[in-house]
Enzyme design. Structure first.
Site, mmCIF file in Angstrom:
data_model
loop_
_atom_site.group_PDB
_atom_site.id
_atom_site.type_symbol
_atom_site.label_atom_id
_atom_site.label_comp_id
_atom_site.label_asym_id
_atom_site.label_seq_id
_atom_site.Cartn_x
_atom_site.Cartn_y
_atom_site.Cartn_z
ATOM 1 N N ARG A 107 0.880 -1.183 0.000
ATOM 2 C CA ARG A 107 0.000 0.000 0.000
ATOM 3 C C ARG A 107 0.905 1.216 0.000
ATOM 4 N NH1 ARG A 107 -5.258 1.549 3.544
ATOM 5 N NH2 ARG A 107 -6.065 0.102 1.974
ATOM 6 N N HIS A 134 -7.349 0.638 -6.356
ATOM 7 C CA HIS A 134 -7.554 -0.193 -5.153
ATOM 8 C C HIS A 134 -8.246 -1.494 -5.595
ATOM 9 C CE1 HIS A 134 -7.816 -1.321 -1.105
ATOM 10 N NE2 HIS A 134 -8.612 -0.390 -0.594
ATOM 11 N N GLN A 137 -10.087 -3.994 -3.072
ATOM 12 C CA GLN A 137 -11.376 -3.492 -2.585
ATOM 13 C C GLN A 137 -12.490 -3.862 -3.558
ATOM 14 O OE1 GLN A 137 -12.138 -1.615 0.323
ATOM 15 N NE2 GLN A 137 -14.180 -2.195 -0.359
ATOM 16 N N ASP A 229 -17.217 7.174 -1.494
ATOM 17 C CA ASP A 229 -15.974 7.041 -0.727
ATOM 18 C C ASP A 229 -15.654 8.428 -0.170
ATOM 19 O OD1 ASP A 229 -13.545 6.215 0.330
ATOM 20 O OD2 ASP A 229 -12.474 6.265 -1.584
ATOM 21 N N CYS A 269 -16.331 1.786 0.729
ATOM 22 C CA CYS A 269 -15.156 0.938 1.027
ATOM 23 C C CYS A 269 -14.723 1.060 2.479
ATOM 24 C CB CYS A 269 -14.008 1.313 0.099
ATOM 25 S SG CYS A 269 -13.502 3.034 0.274
ATOM 26 N N ARG A 297 -13.465 -8.468 2.118
ATOM 27 C CA ARG A 297 -12.047 -8.219 1.847
ATOM 28 C C ARG A 297 -11.254 -9.475 2.194
ATOM 29 N NH1 ARG A 297 -10.052 -3.062 1.719
ATOM 30 N NH2 ARG A 297 -8.203 -4.169 1.001
HETATM 31 N N1 NVA Z 1 -9.885 6.687 -1.242
HETATM 32 C C1 NVA Z 1 -9.492 6.317 0.096
HETATM 33 C C2 NVA Z 1 -9.671 4.849 0.298
HETATM 34 C C3 NVA Z 1 -9.292 4.351 1.649
HETATM 35 C C4 NVA Z 1 -9.463 2.869 1.777
HETATM 36 C C5 NVA Z 1 -8.052 6.726 0.321
HETATM 37 O O1 NVA Z 1 -7.237 6.548 -0.595
HETATM 38 O O2 NVA Z 1 -7.742 7.214 1.397
HETATM 39 N N1 CP Z 2 -11.136 -0.022 2.569
HETATM 40 C C1 CP Z 2 -9.876 -0.096 2.992
HETATM 41 O O1 CP Z 2 -8.936 -0.371 2.216
HETATM 42 O O2 CP Z 2 -9.720 0.093 4.317
HETATM 43 P P1 CP Z 2 -8.363 0.294 5.120
HETATM 44 O O3 CP Z 2 -7.794 1.620 4.712
HETATM 45 O O4 CP Z 2 -8.756 0.259 6.557
HETATM 46 O O5 CP Z 2 -7.414 -0.814 4.763
#
Ligand code: NVA
Ligand code: CP
Length: 310
Positions: A107, A134, A137, A229, A269, A297
């Protein structure tokens, strides 16, 4: 002979069939998990490294628990605590980790770093979220829709809000499996044109319709699923004040949700920010399936792990 390693960097790398096969595997693993049928032989003795440059609850916990349930082992590697955070290159990190472990989940910010990891490593790489995509997800999301609606093809997904990583992957994932998708974002916050193009190409093959608009009501109209989101993704938190008024017309609230089909699902998500991208009445209401998504997930990623590392 050169061995091709399969990765999950972006859903555009996978065929619609591969995605559907993975969802079937996820469904089977979920059934086994719920019925006490152990499957800890599937990745027995395998090790997955989890590199995180951003925060996580779901991704971290579901990958760690998933590896344990499959009989493998996972290593949490905070980017701040490994030499990557002090300037060791992504390529050298990839080559080094490949000597110890059987797969890498990452990540991070730049999609190109995930691609470099895959290019220089010799083990499967899984994208656990970048600024662009992502994919994990969206596999869980498609599994959830399939569970709740019994099918994917021909349904309409509406996404309202920021044209971010989740929206980019949702466009591609839906188009790949033949789900129509309408994405409504404010001007200046549209999805990545590269993602839109990938979705349009996939849609040509699957028969899905891809619509991008700035009109949230047009997107929500008759939708089978309404998805949103956060407006303040990791990395853009400092734009909160500026973004708030721009995004308010895209809030998923009772009025907008009433335009969707009567049995529409609400999806997110998570993490969610009540009062911003969604009202409490919707996310905590009877149409919401956000915690099923979160649970899936685990199952969807286990299917990915088995596919790539099994
Ligand atoms: N769009 C959000 C998703 C978090 C799971 C982010 O990138 O922070
Ligand atoms: N939806 C998601 O990826 O959650 P986290 O940021 O908690 O991993």
């Amino acid at each position: 002979m050169m061995i091709m390693i399969k990765h999950l960097l972006c859903l555009s790398d996978w065929t619609g069939e591969e995605i559907l096969e993975t969802l079937s595997m996820a469904e089977k693993l979920k059934y086994e998990n719920k019925n006490g049928i152990r499957h800890n032989h599937l990745l027995k003795g395998k090790t997955l490294g989890l590199i995180f440059s951003k925060a996580s609850t779901r991704t971290r916990v579901s990958f760690e628990v998933g590896m344990y349930q499959l009989g493998g082992y996972s290593l949490f590697l905070s980017a701040n605590d490994i030499q990557l955070g002090r300037g060791e290159t992504v390529a050298d990190t990839a080559k080094t980790l490949s000597r110890y472990i059987d797969g890498i989940m990452i990540r991070t910010y730049k999609q190109s770093d995930v691609e470099t990891l895959a290019q220089f490593g010799t083990v499967p790489v899984i994208n656990g979220l970048t600024d662009s995509y992502h994919p994990c997800q969206i596999l869980a999301d498609l599994q959830t829709v399939k569970e709740k609606k019994g099918k994917l093809r021909g349904l309409k997904m509406a996404y309202l809000g920021d044209g971010n990583n989740v929206a980019n992957s949702l466009l591609i994932g839906c188009a790949k499996v033949g789900m129509h998708i309408s994405v409504a974002t404010p001007e200046g916050y549209a999805c990545d044109p590269v993602a839109v193009k990938k979705a349009q190409e996939a849609a040509e093959e699957s028969g899905a319709r891809v619509v991008v608009t700035t009109d949230p009501f047009e997107a929500a109209k008759d939708a089978d699923v309404v998805y949103t989101d956060t407006w303040f993704s990791m990395g853009v938190e400092k734009e909160k004040e500026k973004r708030m008024p721009i995004f308010m017309p895209y809030q998923v609230n009772d009025e907008i949700f009433s335009k969707a089909s009567a049995d529409a699902l609400f999806m997110h998500c998570l993490p969610a920010y009540r009062g911003f991208e969604v009202t409490e009445s919707i996310i905590d209401g009877s149409h919401s399936v956000v915690f099923d998504q979160a649970e899936n997930r685990l199952h969807a990623q286990k299917a990915v792990l088995v596919k790539l590392m099994g």
